[in-house]
Every structure is written in structure tokens, then in C-alpha cells.
Design an enzyme around this catalytic site. Structure first.
Site, PDB file in Angstrom:
ATOM      1  N   LYS A  36      -0.072   4.193  -0.013  1.00  0.00           N
ATOM      2  CA  LYS A  36      -0.841   5.523   0.334  1.00  0.00           C
ATOM      3  C   LYS A  36       0.134   6.799  -0.549  1.00  0.00           C
ATOM      4  O   LYS A  36      -0.001   6.625  -1.612  1.00  0.00           O
ATOM      5  CB  LYS A  36      -0.313   5.975   1.332  1.00  0.00           C
ATOM      6  CG  LYS A  36      -0.370   4.609   2.272  1.00  0.00           C
ATOM      7  CD  LYS A  36       0.332   4.792   3.861  1.00  0.00           C
ATOM      8  CE  LYS A  36       0.329   3.481   5.074  1.00  0.00           C
ATOM      9  NZ  LYS A  36       0.322   3.739   5.884  1.00  0.00           N
ATOM     10  N   SER A  44       3.406  -2.324  10.153  1.00  0.00           N
ATOM     11  CA  SER A  44       4.738  -2.028  10.376  1.00  0.00           C
ATOM     12  C   SER A  44       5.088  -3.543  10.407  1.00  0.00           C
ATOM     13  O   SER A  44       6.137  -3.837  11.262  1.00  0.00           O
ATOM     14  CB  SER A  44       5.593  -1.739  12.238  1.00  0.00           C
ATOM     15  OG  SER A  44       4.693  -0.276  12.214  1.00  0.00           O
ATOM     16  N   GLU A  52      -5.220  -4.784  10.612  1.00  0.00           N
ATOM     17  CA  GLU A  52      -4.268  -3.609  11.165  1.00  0.00           C
ATOM     18  C   GLU A  52      -4.896  -2.915  11.829  1.00  0.00           C
ATOM     19  O   GLU A  52      -5.152  -2.192  12.424  1.00  0.00           O
ATOM     20  CB  GLU A  52      -4.314  -2.883   9.501  1.00  0.00           C
ATOM     21  CG  GLU A  52      -4.593  -3.236   8.143  1.00  0.00           C
ATOM     22  CD  GLU A  52      -3.750  -2.664   6.822  1.00  0.00           C
ATOM     23  OE1 GLU A  52      -2.180  -2.781   6.817  1.00  0.00           O
ATOM     24  OE2 GLU A  52      -4.117  -1.378   7.440  1.00  0.00           O
ATOM     25  N   GLY A  96       2.180   2.754  10.448  1.00  0.00           N
ATOM     26  CA  GLY A  96       3.401   3.601  10.699  1.00  0.00           C
ATOM     27  C   GLY A  96       4.197   3.945  11.576  1.00  0.00           C
ATOM     28  O   GLY A  96       4.536   4.945  11.878  1.00  0.00           O
ATOM     29  N   ASN A 144       0.985  -1.195   0.254  1.00  0.00           N
ATOM     30  CA  ASN A 144       0.114   0.089   0.068  1.00  0.00           C
ATOM     31  C   ASN A 144       1.226   0.888   0.004  1.00  0.00           C
ATOM     32  O   ASN A 144       1.352   1.942   0.271  1.00  0.00           O
ATOM     33  CB  ASN A 144      -1.184   0.434   1.025  1.00  0.00           C
ATOM     34  CG  ASN A 144      -1.702   1.510   1.573  1.00  0.00           C
ATOM     35  OD1 ASN A 144      -1.964   2.139   0.746  1.00  0.00           O
ATOM     36  ND2 ASN A 144      -2.252   1.372   2.336  1.00  0.00           N
ATOM     37  N   GLU A 201      -6.987   4.578   7.607  1.00  0.00           N
ATOM     38  CA  GLU A 201      -6.309   6.410   6.853  1.00  0.00           C
ATOM     39  C   GLU A 201      -7.947   6.614   6.395  1.00  0.00           C
ATOM     40  O   GLU A 201      -8.063   8.241   6.893  1.00  0.00           O
ATOM     41  CB  GLU A 201      -5.725   6.885   6.767  1.00  0.00           C
ATOM     42  CG  GLU A 201      -4.236   6.434   7.651  1.00  0.00           C
ATOM     43  CD  GLU A 201      -2.731   5.713   6.774  1.00  0.00           C
ATOM     44  OE1 GLU A 201      -3.052   6.257   5.516  1.00  0.00           O
ATOM     45  OE2 GLU A 201      -2.097   5.085   7.038  1.00  0.00           O
ATOM     46  N   HIS A 222      -9.691   1.064   4.562  1.00  0.00           N
ATOM     47  CA  HIS A 222      -8.202   1.666   5.697  1.00  0.00           C
ATOM     48  C   HIS A 222      -7.980   2.646   6.600  1.00  0.00           C
ATOM     49  O   HIS A 222      -9.079   3.773   6.504  1.00  0.00           O
ATOM     50  CB  HIS A 222      -7.070   2.187   4.890  1.00  0.00           C
ATOM     51  CG  HIS A 222      -5.890   1.924   4.820  1.00  0.00           C
ATOM     52  ND1 HIS A 222      -5.609   2.851   5.970  1.00  0.00           N
ATOM     53  CD2 HIS A 222      -4.733   1.094   4.758  1.00  0.00           C
ATOM     54  CE1 HIS A 222      -4.133   2.358   5.939  1.00  0.00           C
ATOM     55  NE2 HIS A 222      -3.702   2.014   5.497  1.00  0.00           N
TER      56      HIS A 222
END
Ligand code: PEP
Length: 251
Positions: A11, A214, A168, A174, A9, A98, A96
Site C-alpha cells: 500500500k 488481516s 478480500e 486492516g 501489498n 481501497e 483493490h
């Protein structure tokens, strides 16, 4: 039996030129290689058509990172599932964290996106996962169960069977903090149980559940060795061919 998958991904990273270069590097690394998993890259909308031209679709799948919750029309700046499919992409990341956190995506909008993805023959890579507070207050199982049930459990078993899930934990994305392989396995096994309760053991056993957060070459092998972890959704480490391939080769 379910597929093993490593998906990148990207991003909001890389210019078009950098993205084409990265896609070429991954494609090159896969030439002659016999990875023990399917490999997918999910890239910015602007890159899809160009990246599609430089990769071997037999070795490397291509996906978008999102799509609109409407078919077409007056939605300035949005990109429809049909537009994504017209680039040659076959996958789309949906839900996702985010997108949920910064753009207010809810199970209701995600239901629409999943339906439009299916209409356009795109395979959703559907993300779920708890935030740190939910991990710490012990509600993480019920949170993840609700995310799956609210957005996906209206689907037929046949349609549910087309979905790739990605667990996730938001606190691990991240942040450099990875869930331990035991924490990942515990949740993946729980998710498989939730699917089995709704659709039966066969559907549950055939659903690929990826871990994301991560994941890197140094921890991927231990995560992927767990029986219910079927691969990874990779953010930061997907931005260099070498580290991405290090994860692919962890299988
Ligand atoms: C992600 O955004 O899907 C992700 C897993 O990111 P990272 O690998 O950078 O934690």
C-alpha cells in the site's frame, strides 16, 4: 494445477530507502529457503525499478499496486501498465477495495486496466470482496459474483486463465477481523463454481484464488489448509520480513 501464492501489498507505506531495505530482507530470507508457494511483493510505483535491482526474480516476484486505465497521454500523475512493465515488474494488483472505495474504480475502468495489463504481459491480481453491510444483509455471494462477471467475463478462457483472483472481504482488511477459515472456504468454493459455470471445470481448477484480510502468521496455516484457498494477499503483515515470511512458511 493452480499455483499457491503469497503476495504482499505494501500500500502507501515505506519510503524508497525503507522499501529497498524491506525487499532486501525478504529476498535474503528466501535465499536457500524452499517455500511451498510463489512469493510476490507489490510495492509503490516509486519503488519498482529500485526493488527490481535488489531481488532475485527467480525467488521473488515483483508487482505494482495499480495501473492506469489509459495507454498513455495527458493523464497527469497516472502510471501506465507499460511504465510498470518497463521497471521489470510482472504483476499488478487491480480492483483493490481501497481503489474502488476511495478512487471510484468501477468494473468498466477495471476492464480497461485488465486489457492494458495483458497487453504489457503483466499478470493481474484481481481483487473482489463484499463490504460489511453486504456480509450482514446476506448479499455477499451475488456481490462477489457480479464483481467477477462484470469486469472479467468478457475475457476468453485463455485470458481469464492468466488472472490471479484475491477474495478480500472489505470488513476484514486492516481491521484485525479475519474471515474464519470456513467463511473463506465457503466463498472461495463459490467463486470456483462461478468460474466453472462460465469457463468449465479445468479453468476453474487452475485459477489461483488468494484470501486477503488481516491474514497473519497465526491464522495463515488454517486458512491455507482449506482446499479452495490458494494463498494470501497480505497487507499489514507484509511490512516486516519476519511476519511476511511467517505467512509464506505457513504452507
Ligand atoms: C490488503 O490490503 O490487501 C490486505 C489484505 O490488508 P491487511 O492484510 O492489512 O488486512
Amino acid at each position: 494445477m493452480r499455483k499457491k501464492i503469497v503476495a504482499g501489498n505494501w500500500k502507501m507505506n515505506t519510503t524508497l530507502q525503507e522499501g529497498i531495505g524491506l525487499a532486501k530482507d525478504v529476498n535474503e530470507a528466501l535465499k536457500g529457503a524452499e517455500p511451498k508457494c510463489e512469493v510476490i511483493i507489490c510495492v509503490p510505483f516509486t519503488h519498482l525499478a529500485s526493488v527490481n535491482e535488489v531481488i532475485d526474480a527467480n525467488k521473488l516476484g515483483l508487482g505494482a499496486e495499480n495501473c492506469a486505465d489509459h495507454k498513455s497521454g495527458a493523464y497527469t500523475g497516472e502510471i501506465s501498465a507499460a511504465m510498470v512493465a518497463s521497471t521489470g515488474a510482472k504483476y499488478v494488483i487491480l480492483g483493490h477495495s481501497e481503489r474502488r472505495q476511495y478512487y471510484g474504480e468501477t468494473s468498466e475502468t477495471l476492464k480497461e486496466k485488465v486489457a492494458l495489463a495483458f497487453e504489457n504481459n503483466l499478470t493481474p491480481i484481481f481483487c473482489i470482496g463484499e463490504v460489511l453491510e453486504e456480509r450482514e444483509n446476506g448479499t455477499f455471494f451475488e456481490v462477489v459474483k457480479a464483481q467477477i462477471a462484470d469486469a472479467l467475463f468478457h475475457l476468453s478462457a485463455e485470458d481469464f486463465g492468466k488472472i490471479i483472483l484475491a477474495y478480500e472481504p472489505v470488513w476484514a482488511i486492516g481491521t484485525g477481523k479475519t474471515a474464519t477459515d470456513d467463511q473463506a472456504e465457503e466463498m472461495h468454493a463459490f467463486i470456483r463454481g462461478v468460474i466453472a459455470d462460465k469457463y468449465g471445470k479445468e479453468v476453474a481448477d487452475n485459477t489461483s484464488i488468494l484470501y486477503g484480510g488481516s491474514c497473519k502468521p497465526s491464522n495463515a496455516a488454517a486458512l491455507f489448509a482449506k482446499p479452495d484457498v490458494d494463498g494470501g494477499l497480505i497487507g499489514g503483515a507484509a511490512l516486516q520480513a519476519e511476519s511476511f515470511m511467517g505467512i509464506v512458511n505457513a504452507f
